[in-house]
Design a protein around this motif. Structure first.
Motif, PDB file in Angstrom:
ATOM      1  N   ASN A 293      -3.889  -0.272  -4.514  1.00 46.38           N
ATOM      2  CA  ASN A 293      -3.252   1.176  -4.499  1.00 46.38           C
ATOM      3  C   ASN A 293      -2.843   1.656  -2.846  1.00 46.38           C
ATOM      4  OD1 ASN A 293      -3.467   1.495  -7.083  1.00 46.38           O
ATOM      5  ND2 ASN A 293      -5.400   2.298  -7.032  1.00 46.38           N
ATOM      6  N   TYR A 294      -3.899   0.859  -1.951  1.00 46.22           N
ATOM      7  CA  TYR A 294      -3.703   0.879  -0.499  1.00 46.22           C
ATOM      8  C   TYR A 294      -3.188  -0.215   0.200  1.00 46.22           C
ATOM      9  CZ  TYR A 294      -6.369   5.085  -1.860  1.00 46.22           C
ATOM     10  OH  TYR A 294      -7.133   6.203  -2.416  1.00 46.22           O
ATOM     11  N   ASP A 309      -1.563   4.835   1.343  1.00 48.36           N
ATOM     12  CA  ASP A 309      -1.469   5.429  -0.225  1.00 48.36           C
ATOM     13  C   ASP A 309      -0.246   4.860  -0.663  1.00 48.36           C
ATOM     14  OD1 ASP A 309      -1.920   5.855  -2.900  1.00 48.36           O
ATOM     15  OD2 ASP A 309      -3.127   7.444  -2.600  1.00 48.36           O
ATOM     16  N   VAL A 317      -3.144   7.953   5.334  1.00 51.30           N
ATOM     17  CA  VAL A 317      -4.303   8.389   4.893  1.00 51.30           C
ATOM     18  C   VAL A 317      -5.366   8.512   5.957  1.00 51.30           C
ATOM     19  CG1 VAL A 317      -6.257   8.008   3.120  1.00 51.30           C
ATOM     20  CG2 VAL A 317      -3.967   7.271   2.644  1.00 51.30           C
TER      21      VAL A 317
END
Length: 433
Positions: A293-294, A309, A317
């Motif tokens: 996800n990152y 992100d 982020v």
């Protein structure tokens, strides 16, 4: 043309030969001030993974420096990163003298790690294999299913100046095959970055405004070519300097560019999904989080590792500081197997550990007396490896610096242990699937 890898061997075969015995662990146990404690054990698919408490400094287990002192051929020799093999059996580094030494972890007759190999005033032991390239090495990587138990899978790929991509046998140091790309003048052009896809059947290679994809089983000059710029010059410009794949089944890959951008593509057709802007310098490394996800990116002459992100790509982020604002070197960072912490080197000789859930600094430890350009967590054990060194220009040094040779904590390679009373169980755990 004969395949360089057996097609029947594309299975994940993690092979790890035991850990420390109880008696050896007591001999290697550091003082309570320097021993890391395991906070908890997290189960992942039936495998027990130690969660290390990183606010306590690790201790050096193995150390190497003498065999990198090649004064006759390259007085300014220095290391350029370090990477553990996917099965955790050995570590690979690269130096400016165009060699890639491979160090296997030492095991005794009982199949346990041999701690007696560590000696403070000399190298712990010699490299098991040294791969020798003809020109400066741009990038290198392990085959993702490399397993010491299967010689067919013990391979690594390199890209060097004015040469094609080379696939090397990591047991013998011999060349297995090459993958050649040609420019408009029908001359060989070198890749600036390389990476195997998660299935291990393709090599993705970064060039100037271009990514070429080679079939591992078809060495030679056959490849698929994708421009990173569209007809309206939209997309990603510059040299593609780094490539990483999502560890999940999302089918995405990230490519960093010296144009200060990072782009996300679909692996199957190289469709451009989006471009990330915000790096202060040319991107030198990209790495996905364990859940995919990152995305974390770092650049040259840039003091921050950026967290993105990729589900909502508008903003950064958070930023993780490291001492790299004045160097063009590639400074490596890495994420631990649990995915909770990130470690990065820097010009200050320190390794900084960050909590990825909060983006907060956790701790740092002195790994060398010069630039720590490589840092990598062991894929299974509570260990890490660091490499250090930077280019020294003789004409810019004063007399005292020119007359004094490097000490053992400069231009060096080290293996570190994050140790606890339960590390014996973790080290002896069978991590095979």
């Amino acid at each position: 043309m004969q395949s360089c890898l057996s097609k029947n061997n594309f299975l994940h075969q993690n092979h790890l030969r035991g850990g420390l015995t109880g008696e050896e662990a007591e001999e290697l146990r550091p003082s309570s001030d320097s021993a890391a404690e395991v906070k908890e054990t997290i189960s992942d698919g039936g495998n027990s993974w130690p969660a290390v408490q990183y606010d306590v400094a690790p201790y050096r287990t193995y150390h190497f420096f003498q065999q990198f002192r090649t004064a006759d051929s390259n007085p300014n020799n220095f290391l350029k990163g370090v990477k553990w093999s996917p099965d955790g059996s050995c570590l690979l580094t690269c130096s400016d003298d165009n060699t890639l030494p491979i160090f296997s972890l030492p095991y005794n007759e009982s199949g346990s790690l041999d701690g007696s190999a560590s000696m403070p005033d000399s190298d712990s032991y010699a490299a098991n294999v040294v791969v020798r390239e003809g020109e400066s090495v741009y990038d290198y990587c392990w085959y993702p299913y490399m397993s010491a138990s299967n010689p067919d899978l013990c391979v690594l790929a390199t890209s060097t100046k004015d040469h094609p991509i080379h696939l090397w046998d990591s047991n013998s140091g011999q060349l297995r095959c090459t993958y050649r790309a040609y420019d408009a003048m029908d001359e060989i052009t070198a890749a600036f970055s390389i990476g195997f896809n998660p299935n291990g059947n393709k090599i993705f290679a970064g060039y100037n405004k271009t990514i070429r994809v080679f079939d591992v089983h078809r060495p030679g000059r056959d490849f698929e070519q994708y421009s990173t710029l569209s007809g309206k010059k939209e997309g990603q410009s510059g040299i593609i300097s780094s490539i990483a794949f999502s560890p999940t089944d999302s089918g995405m890959l990230a490519a960093g560019s010296y144009s200060q951008t990072t782009a996300i593509y679909r692996e199957d057709n190289m469709e451009l999904l989006y471009v990330l802007h915000g790096q202060e310098g040319g991107v030198t490394q990209v790495q996905f989080s364990k859940d995919g996800n990152y995305l974390y990116t770092g650049g040259r002459k840039d003091p921050y590792v950026l967290c993105w992100d990729i589900r909502k790509t508008v903003d950064i982020v958070y930023k993780l500081y490291r001492s790299s604002e004045t160097t063009n070197q590639r400074i490596q960072f890495d994420i631990e197997p649990l995915g909770r912490y990130l470690g990065t080197g820097g010009q200050d000789g320190l390794v900084h550990i960050y909590d990825l859930q909060t983006g907060e600094w956790v701790s740092s430890f002195q790994a060398a007396l010069d630039t720590v350009n490589g840092f990598a967590f062991h894929p299974f054990l509570p260990m890490a490896a660091t490499s250090s060194g930077h280019r020294r220009f003789a004409g810019l040094l004063d007399d005292s610096q020119e007359n004094n040779p490097l000490n053992g904590h400069e231009n060096c390679l080290s293996a570190w242990s994050f140790y606890s009373s339960t590390a014996d169980d973790a080290a002896n755990t069978d991590f095979g699937n």
